[in-house]
Design an enzyme around this catalytic site. Structure first.
Site, PDB file in Angstrom:
ATOM      1  N   THR A   1      38.364  36.568  31.083  1.00 26.72           N
ATOM      2  CA  THR A   1      37.628  35.566  30.126  1.00 26.72           C
ATOM      3  C   THR A   1      36.349  36.216  29.530  1.00 26.72           C
ATOM      4  O   THR A   1      35.204  36.522  30.230  1.00 26.72           O
ATOM      5  CB  THR A   1      37.096  34.414  30.841  1.00 26.72           C
ATOM      6  OG1 THR A   1      38.314  34.111  31.971  1.00 26.72           O
ATOM      7  CG2 THR A   1      36.938  33.012  29.991  1.00 26.72           C
TER       8      THR A   1
ATOM      9  N   ALA B   1      33.085  38.794  36.107  1.00 23.09           N
ATOM     10  CA  ALA B   1      31.894  38.402  35.451  1.00 23.09           C
ATOM     11  C   ALA B   1      31.743  36.755  36.185  1.00 23.09           C
ATOM     12  O   ALA B   1      31.192  35.827  35.458  1.00 23.09           O
ATOM     13  CB  ALA B   1      32.318  38.291  33.953  1.00 23.09           C
ATOM     14  N   GLY B   2      32.031  36.796  37.349  1.00 24.62           N
ATOM     15  CA  GLY B   2      31.572  35.702  38.208  1.00 24.62           C
ATOM     16  C   GLY B   2      30.090  35.738  38.658  1.00 24.62           C
ATOM     17  O   GLY B   2      29.257  36.565  38.237  1.00 24.62           O
ATOM     18  N   GLY B   3      29.726  34.958  39.648  1.00 21.90           N
ATOM     19  CA  GLY B   3      28.335  35.069  40.215  1.00 21.90           C
ATOM     20  C   GLY B   3      28.116  36.376  40.722  1.00 21.90           C
ATOM     21  O   GLY B   3      26.731  36.719  40.568  1.00 21.90           O
TER      22      GLY B   3
ATOM     23  N   TYR C   1      35.848  43.126  51.639  1.00 21.95           N
ATOM     24  CA  TYR C   1      36.116  43.723  52.687  1.00 21.95           C
ATOM     25  C   TYR C   1      37.197  43.380  53.458  1.00 21.95           C
ATOM     26  O   TYR C   1      37.491  43.732  54.784  1.00 21.95           O
ATOM     27  CB  TYR C   1      34.778  43.523  53.662  1.00 21.95           C
ATOM     28  CG  TYR C   1      34.233  42.214  53.477  1.00 21.95           C
ATOM     29  CD1 TYR C   1      34.704  41.338  54.732  1.00 21.95           C
ATOM     30  CD2 TYR C   1      33.463  41.586  52.938  1.00 21.95           C
ATOM     31  CE1 TYR C   1      34.349  40.327  54.879  1.00 21.95           C
ATOM     32  CE2 TYR C   1      32.916  40.378  52.987  1.00 21.95           C
ATOM     33  CZ  TYR C   1      33.525  39.471  54.051  1.00 21.95           C
ATOM     34  OH  TYR C   1      32.828  38.241  54.145  1.00 21.95           O
TER      35      TYR C   1
ATOM     36  N   GLU D   1      34.315  35.269  27.301  1.00 23.93           N
ATOM     37  CA  GLU D   1      32.799  34.719  27.280  1.00 23.93           C
ATOM     38  C   GLU D   1      32.057  34.671  28.473  1.00 23.93           C
ATOM     39  O   GLU D   1      30.608  34.791  28.249  1.00 23.93           O
ATOM     40  CB  GLU D   1      33.305  33.220  26.909  1.00 23.93           C
ATOM     41  CG  GLU D   1      33.812  32.946  25.646  1.00 23.93           C
ATOM     42  CD  GLU D   1      35.487  33.276  25.772  1.00 23.93           C
ATOM     43  OE1 GLU D   1      35.943  33.215  26.771  1.00 23.93           O
ATOM     44  OE2 GLU D   1      36.092  33.230  24.664  1.00 23.93           O
TER      45      GLU D   1
ATOM     46  N   SER E   1      27.648  35.800  59.648  1.00 24.64           N
ATOM     47  CA  SER E   1      26.218  35.622  59.726  1.00 24.64           C
ATOM     48  C   SER E   1      25.606  35.144  60.873  1.00 24.64           C
ATOM     49  O   SER E   1      24.719  35.629  61.388  1.00 24.64           O
ATOM     50  CB  SER E   1      25.734  34.700  58.576  1.00 24.64           C
ATOM     51  OG  SER E   1      26.012  35.356  57.290  1.00 24.64           O
TER      52      SER E   1
ATOM     53  N   GLY F   1      32.889  46.188  50.660  1.00 21.14           N
ATOM     54  CA  GLY F   1      31.828  45.141  50.650  1.00 21.14           C
ATOM     55  C   GLY F   1      31.056  44.906  51.792  1.00 21.14           C
ATOM     56  O   GLY F   1      30.299  44.074  52.262  1.00 21.14           O
TER      57      GLY F   1
ATOM     58  N   LYS G   1      25.463  28.219  45.830  1.00 17.33           N
ATOM     59  CA  LYS G   1      24.441  29.228  45.555  1.00 17.33           C
ATOM     60  C   LYS G   1      23.783  28.911  44.202  1.00 17.33           C
ATOM     61  O   LYS G   1      22.535  29.137  44.139  1.00 17.33           O
ATOM     62  CB  LYS G   1      25.119  30.571  45.473  1.00 17.33           C
ATOM     63  CG  LYS G   1      25.434  31.241  46.651  1.00 17.33           C
ATOM     64  CD  LYS G   1      25.834  32.637  46.623  1.00 17.33           C
ATOM     65  CE  LYS G   1      26.252  33.188  48.017  1.00 17.33           C
ATOM     66  NZ  LYS G   1      26.594  34.456  47.846  1.00 17.33           N
TER      67      LYS G   1
HETATM   68  P1  ATR Z   1      32.124  35.233  42.623  1.00 11.55           P
HETATM   69  O1  ATR Z   1      30.800  34.283  42.934  1.00 11.55           O
HETATM   70  O2  ATR Z   1      32.470  35.789  43.907  1.00 11.55           O
HETATM   71  O3  ATR Z   1      31.823  36.242  41.826  1.00 11.55           O
HETATM   72  P2  ATR Z   1      33.771  33.598  40.689  1.00 11.55           P
HETATM   73  O4  ATR Z   1      32.262  33.311  40.386  1.00 11.55           O
HETATM   74  O5  ATR Z   1      34.729  32.725  41.197  1.00 11.55           O
HETATM   75  O6  ATR Z   1      33.308  34.403  42.310  1.00 11.55           O
HETATM   76  O7  ATR Z   1      34.194  34.886  39.898  1.00 11.55           O
HETATM   77  C1  ATR Z   1      35.441  35.590  40.159  1.00 11.55           C
HETATM   78  C2  ATR Z   1      35.708  36.613  39.110  1.00 11.55           C
HETATM   79  O8  ATR Z   1      36.852  37.282  39.648  1.00 11.55           O
HETATM   80  C3  ATR Z   1      35.703  35.977  37.455  1.00 11.55           C
HETATM   81  O9  ATR Z   1      35.318  36.981  36.779  1.00 11.55           O
HETATM   82  C4  ATR Z   1      37.304  35.854  37.496  1.00 11.55           C
HETATM   83  O10 ATR Z   1      37.964  35.973  35.972  1.00 11.55           O
HETATM   84  P3  ATR Z   1      37.605  34.718  35.177  1.00 11.55           P
HETATM   85  O11 ATR Z   1      36.191  34.851  34.719  1.00 11.55           O
HETATM   86  O12 ATR Z   1      38.531  35.307  33.871  1.00 11.55           O
HETATM   87  O13 ATR Z   1      38.049  33.684  35.769  1.00 11.55           O
HETATM   88  C5  ATR Z   1      37.768  37.128  38.054  1.00 11.55           C
HETATM   89  N1  ATR Z   1      39.307  36.680  38.716  1.00 11.55           N
HETATM   90  C6  ATR Z   1      39.695  35.964  39.765  1.00 11.55           C
HETATM   91  N2  ATR Z   1      41.123  36.395  39.782  1.00 11.55           N
HETATM   92  C7  ATR Z   1      41.549  37.149  38.689  1.00 11.55           C
HETATM   93  C8  ATR Z   1      42.657  37.637  38.441  1.00 11.55           C
HETATM   94  N3  ATR Z   1      43.894  37.230  39.201  1.00 11.55           N
HETATM   95  N4  ATR Z   1      42.817  38.535  37.538  1.00 11.55           N
HETATM   96  C9  ATR Z   1      41.638  38.959  36.828  1.00 11.55           C
HETATM   97  N5  ATR Z   1      40.418  38.455  37.198  1.00 11.55           N
HETATM   98  C10 ATR Z   1      40.271  37.440  38.080  1.00 11.55           C
END
Ligand code: ATR
Length: 291
Positions: free
Chosen positions: A162, A137-139, A233, A164, A26, A254, A75
């Site tokens: 996960t 399903a993260g941020g 990326y 949920e 950045s 990305g 964030k």
């Molecule tokens: P970001 O903010 O970049 O989205 P994050 O909030 O840490 O990062 O989310 C990471 C995502 O990658 C999550 O959905 C995580 O799955 P879980 O919700 O089950 O933790 C997924 N993830 C990370 N490592 C993984 C792996 N080895 N196999 C499958 N999913 C993975």
């Protein structure tokens, strides 16, 4: 500007708040934009240790910065420290850009805009009436799901380890934007069916990121008319993308998202409207520096 006039009495400050910040591109991106537009702004990274975010934000307000970016891990936490937050950023649960207007700190999210811009530019397609699958399903997944639903996708599947967390995003989008999200886990026997009816597949997990470059989040046969997007990326082409490319798919990494979220943030702070051709030029400069 002459050599000794890079910073003067009228220079305004923009910062990056996060931890770590050392790897960030950045500063190069924003300082390049300021040079292009002859704006007397300077962008500096600030590493903020855990427990110091409130102090950092109050300090930035006190010294009257023009604005700042927020990155991992702040964030979400930043939202509670701002005076106002855009509706979209609230739905996304994340702010990556803050503008200081007369001492009032206003939060925005330009990550999803950056994603959308880069997606449209690199594929020539949008999301209207599209069937989309988001892995993770993260941020990032949450921000993209909100944006893609706003753009009129007909169906969004979220697949996550996960379930949920996927369901939480589905509830937010279905209740506040459009009822289009369904959730899945990797064990679902219908995975092949699901992939088959999908137009656009997006990986938001860190699976495949350096140094684990031999990993891939899903192992499936792609159809050549599918588009595969990976928010990673580094490496420049993940295993997911190289496999999709072998099947004839359009693939996008990305880096464009990263650059366009920054360009959008710069527009928020400086008020300039960055033309597409100039954005593309700046993007190419950054890609060259990154490679
Ligand atoms: P970001 O903010 O970049 O989205 P994050 O909030 O840490 O990062 O989310 C990471 C995502 O990658 C999550 O959905 C995580 O799955 P879980 O919700 O089950 O933790 C997924 N993830 C990370 N490592 C993984 C792996 N080895 N196999 C499958 N999913 C993975």
């Amino acid at each position: 500007m002459g050599k000794n006039d890079l910073v003067n009495g009228k220079t305004k400050l923009i910062g990056l708040v996060g931890n770590p910040v050392e790897h960030s591109i950045s500063p190069q991106l924003h300082n390049t934009l300021s040079m292009e537009f002859s704006k007397n702004l300077i962008y500096v990274p600030f590493r903020v240790e855990e427990g110091f975010l409130r102090d950092a934000v109050n300090g930035l307000r006190a010294i009257n910065v023009l604005g700042f970016n927020v990155t991992i891990p702040y964030k979400t936490e930043i939202i509670g420290l701002l005076d106002e937050v855009s509706e979209e950023a609230l739905l996304m649960g994340a702010v990556n850009t803050v503008k200081n207007i007369d001492g009032k700190l206003i939060g925005y999210n330009t990550d999803a805009d950056g994603f959308l811009n880069s997606f449209i530019e690199e594929t020539g397609e949008g999301f209207k009436d599209k069937n989309v699958l988001i892995i993770g399903a993260g941020g990032t997944a949450r921000a993209l799901a909100v944006k893609i639903a706003m753009e009129g996708a007909s169906n969004i599947g979220i697949i996550n380890r996960t379930i949920e967390k996927a369901q939480n995003i589905a509830d937010i989008v279905n209740e506040n934007v459009k009822n289009v999200v369904n959730t899945y886990n990797f064990k679902n026997l219908e995975l092949t069916n699901l992939i088959n009816k999908t137009d656009i597949i997006i990986n938001t997990t860190s699976v495949g990121m350096y140094p684990n470059i031999e990993s891939t989040p899903i192992q499936v046969d792609f159809r050549k008319d599918q588009i595969v997007y990976d928010v990673i990326y580094n490496p420049y082409e993940t295993k997911l993308l190289s496999e999709a490319k072998k099947s004839g798919c359009k693939t996008v990494n990305g880096l464009g998202m990263l650059i366009y979220q920054g360009i959008k943030a710069y527009e928020v702070w400086s008020g300039v409207d960055i033309r597409n051709d100039l954005a593309a030029k700046v993007k190419n400069i950054c890609i060259e520096e990154f490679k």
